[in-house]
Design a protein around this motif. Structure first.
Motif, PDB file in Angstrom:
ATOM      1  N   SER A 251      27.754   0.168  37.315  1.00  8.62           N
ATOM      2  CA  SER A 251      28.263   1.162  38.261  1.00  8.62           C
ATOM      3  C   SER A 251      29.739   0.882  38.535  1.00  8.62           C
ATOM      4  N   HIS A 441      21.826   1.001  38.699  1.00  7.41           N
ATOM      5  CA  HIS A 441      23.079   1.529  39.249  1.00  7.41           C
ATOM      6  C   HIS A 441      22.883   2.210  40.600  1.00  7.41           C
ATOM      7  N   ASP A 445      25.341   1.573  43.600  1.00  8.72           N
ATOM      8  CA  ASP A 445      26.047   2.673  44.268  1.00  8.72           C
ATOM      9  C   ASP A 445      25.886   2.585  45.788  1.00  8.72           C
ATOM     10  N   ARG A 448      28.078  -0.180  46.969  1.00  3.36           N
ATOM     11  CA  ARG A 448      29.492   0.216  46.962  1.00  3.36           C
ATOM     12  C   ARG A 448      29.843   1.035  48.203  1.00  3.36           C
TER      13      ARG A 448
END
Length: 490
Positions: A251, A441, A445, A448
């Motif tokens: 990612s 991912h 995500d 993040r």
């Protein structure tokens, strides 16, 4: 003589007990595997994505069966005519027996050729030399070496990306891998992935870097993207100059932090989010929860307490006294300070044990308790401080029965892992079913967004060069370690 007979009977009883235990475990493994196969088959045949493919397969099957039936009927009715035609075509030197043997040879040879063409890989990846930190045998950190000319793959498959690694973090699971953690699964998966191998194994479960090549089916990432990724414990690791990884494990990294800081988060953060899901704590209900985090200043503890506080939970944590300022800086107000001296000293272990019990008795019971480092209290003792509906969890690598099993069970486990891997590879396309469901991912995500919104900050204790890997391992094993330890490849 009586003593010899007695000891012999004891040995026989022990053998019978172990055989019965192995048989029971084998039965449980087979039942568990059959249920998984049923589940995968059910999900495959009920998946709308594959409905068109299944219809095509059914139509093709019907056509093949029809042709087979017609050919069979024609051969039965006209078998003598066919033989006469073949004899006339081949001449007088061939008999009916020769034709039958030749036909059987053609069929058997065709089957063997098909099997060989399927078994022999057509496109072998070209392996190239690169720098990597590897474990060459399962004997602890003394078996960890920096290899300057390690062979590695730099060619992407259609759903893979090639990443130039800039930094990777060192985790407690790497210590466990050096001592043989997951060795049987790793050996089985090396047979599923023809280009993989059990030893030497590259260490590192996460990294940050730059995408330098992508497969033709990759659509989320582009060459030049700054990314982070995770790797499951049984796969080859990330402490190398280049790594090829499936797109679903990669990612975009947060733009607000650098490579070394970002490298401290993927594996630890993914594990923390997975544990929070298991104990049913979310951003919606966390403000009603009280949570005790043992080891609040470990690599995973730092991330865990930040997420819980950002979600509104009431957090109590324990850590060594020298780490108390860090815990306060992360927003924790209720801190239990433990002795900073080595816990393998019996006196100080007892001291921390008594202190922890005393401090926890003074507080209300918790909705959840999460251990991120080895705890002086047993799980049963920790449950005493949970509410009746409270939950206990750990971010530490969990004991695998396959690692401690004896000969008969090791063979059964190995077969199970291989078949499980092949089934997932065929029906799902990826292998992600050995307790690392968070390695994807989607979790990265989510992590993040927590970083970019300011809810999670990086806590990097030390950054080492690859040639200092021995010092890095010694550091994360020491009581002086706070937060994450990172290896930089820049």
């Amino acid at each position: 003589m009586d003593e010899v007979v007695f000891r012999t009977s004891q040995k026989v009883d022990d053998i019978q007990f172990h055989i019965k235990l192995a048989a029971d475990e084998g039965k449980n493994v087979i039942l568990h595997f059959s249920e998984k196969v049923k589940g995968m088959m059910f999900s495959f045949f009920n998946n709308p994505k594959y409905s068109h493919l299944l219809q095509l397969l059914k139509n093709a099957g019907a056509v093949v069966l029809g042709l087979h039936r017609e050919c069979k009927e024609y051969i039965i009715v006209h078998s003598k005519s066919l033989l006469r035609c073949l004899l006339k075509l081949l001449g007088k030197n061939f008999s009916t027996r020769d034709i039958l043997i030749g036909s059987a040879g053609l069929i058997i040879g065709g089957v063997i050729g098909f099997v060989l063409s399927y078994a022999i890989p057509r496109n072998q990846n070209v392996l190239r030399c690169m720098q990597a930190i590897q474990c060459i045998r399962y004997s602890g950190i003394e078996a960890v070496v920096l290899v300057e000319d390690a062979l590695g793959n730099r060619e992407c498959g259609k759903n893979e990306v090639l990443v130039n690694v800039k930094a990777a973090s060192l985790n407690t699971v790497d210590l466990a891998i050096c001592k043989g953690y997951g060795s049987l699964i790793r050996k089985a998966m090396a047979k599923v992935y023809k280009n993989s191998y059990e030893l030497p194994i590259t260490l590192g479960r996460d990294c940050t870097g730059i995408v330098v090549d992508i497969g033709r089916n990759v659509n989320r990432l582009e060459v030049g993207d700054e990314v982070w990724l995770t790797a499951p414990f049984w796969a080859s690791g990330t402490m190398t100059e280049y790594i090829v990884a499936p797109e679903y494990k990669v990612s975009l990294k947060p733009k607000t932090i650098g490579f070394e800081g970002a490298a401290s988060l993927p594996y630890s953060g993914s594990t923390v989010l997975s544990v929070l899901r298991k104990i049913d704590i979310t951003s919606q209900n966390a403000n009603t929860k009280t949570v005790f985090v043992h080891g609040g200043c470990s690599a995973m503890g730092c991330i865990l307490v930040q997420i819980l506080i950002a979600w509104g939970a009431k957090v109590t944590t324990s850590c060594y006294s020298r780490a108390t300022p860090v815990a306060k800086a992360l927003g924790v107000n209720d801190i239990i300070g433990l002795s900073p001296l080595p816990t393998n000293d019996h006196y100080f272990t007892e001291k921390n044990y008594s202190l922890l019990r005393q401090e926890l008795h003074c507080r209300e019971k918790f909705d959840a308790i999460v251990t991120t480092t080895t705890c002086e209290l047993t799980n049963q003792e920790l449950l005493e401080f949970c509410k009746s509906s409270g939950k206990l969890a750990s971010t530490l690598p969990q004991l695998l029965r396959s690692d401690t099993s004896i000969f008969p069970m090791r063979s059964i486990y190995s077969l199970y892992f291989q078949v499980h891997g092949y089934m997932q590879k065929i029906f799902i396309g990826t292998i992600n079913g050995f307790g690392e469901d968070a390695v994807c991912h989607h979790t990265l995500d989510e992590l993040r967004s927590l970083v970019e919104s300011g809810k999670v900050q990086t806590v990097v204790d030390r950054v080492f060069q690859p040639y200092d890997i021995e010092h890095a391992f010694n550091h994360i094993e020491s009581v002086d370690s706070i937060g994450s330890t990172v290896i930089t490849f820049r």
